[in-house]
Design a protein around this motif. Structure first.
Motif, mmCIF file in Angstrom:
data_model
loop_
_atom_site.group_PDB
_atom_site.id
_atom_site.type_symbol
_atom_site.label_atom_id
_atom_site.label_comp_id
_atom_site.label_asym_id
_atom_site.label_seq_id
_atom_site.Cartn_x
_atom_site.Cartn_y
_atom_site.Cartn_z
ATOM 1 N N TRP A 1 0.827 -1.204 0.000
ATOM 2 C CA TRP A 1 0.000 0.000 0.000
ATOM 3 C C TRP A 1 0.859 1.251 0.000
ATOM 4 O O TRP A 1 1.908 1.303 0.628
ATOM 5 C CB TRP A 1 -0.893 0.052 1.254
ATOM 6 N N GLY B 1 -7.395 -0.944 6.531
ATOM 7 C CA GLY B 1 -7.107 0.202 5.682
ATOM 8 C C GLY B 1 -8.188 1.254 5.876
ATOM 9 O O GLY B 1 -9.341 0.919 6.172
ATOM 10 N N THR C 1 -3.066 2.939 6.911
ATOM 11 C CA THR C 1 -3.191 1.546 7.324
ATOM 12 C C THR C 1 -2.919 1.407 8.812
ATOM 13 O O THR C 1 -2.269 2.246 9.422
ATOM 14 C CB THR C 1 -2.190 0.638 6.572
#
Length: 123
Positions: free
Chosen positions: A37, A55, A45
């Motif tokens: 990510w 998330g 996150t």
């Protein structure tokens, strides 16, 4: 098996606020380096101590769910086992949660700061 759950993503108006709220509930690290990510103002996150990753995705015109109003469905909710319901109740209120309902079984239903319902259950 088709796949594995990578993370659960919650829509919200403020990604860091909600990530820190759940960090206070579940422990772990906010925006830990992870090649899966890219974190920024629109996405954060939380890597929890149990290995679960949450998330948080910013939505411009976010509409909070209104439990139990089906016109604004809850979309999802988390059940959290706690050793002491009364203590956990006061702790989550102190973190910014809102009490929505106390179930006949003793479960406590709250909304997080972005309006997502979650339940505290005696673990």
């Amino acid at each position: 098996m088709i796949g594995r759950l990578q993370c659960v993503v919650l829509d919200c108006p403020d990604v860091l606020e909600l990530a820190r709220f759940y960090q206070s509930l579940l422990g772990g690290g906010v925006n830990q380096p992870d090649p899966r990510w890219a974190v920024n103002d629109d996405f954060a996150t939380l890597h929890t101590a149990s290995g679960l990753v949450l998330g948080f995705q910013r939505v411009e015109d976010y509409r909070a769910p209104r439990w139990p109003d089906t016109a604004h469905p809850q979309q999802f909710h988390l059940d959290l086992d706690v050793p002491d319901l009364d203590q956990a109740h006061h702790q989550v209120l102190g973190l910014g949660a809102t009490l929505l309902h106390v179930d006949a079984r003793g479960w406590r239903i709250f909304a997080d700061p972005a309006g997502h319902p979650f339940c505290l259950l005696r673990g």
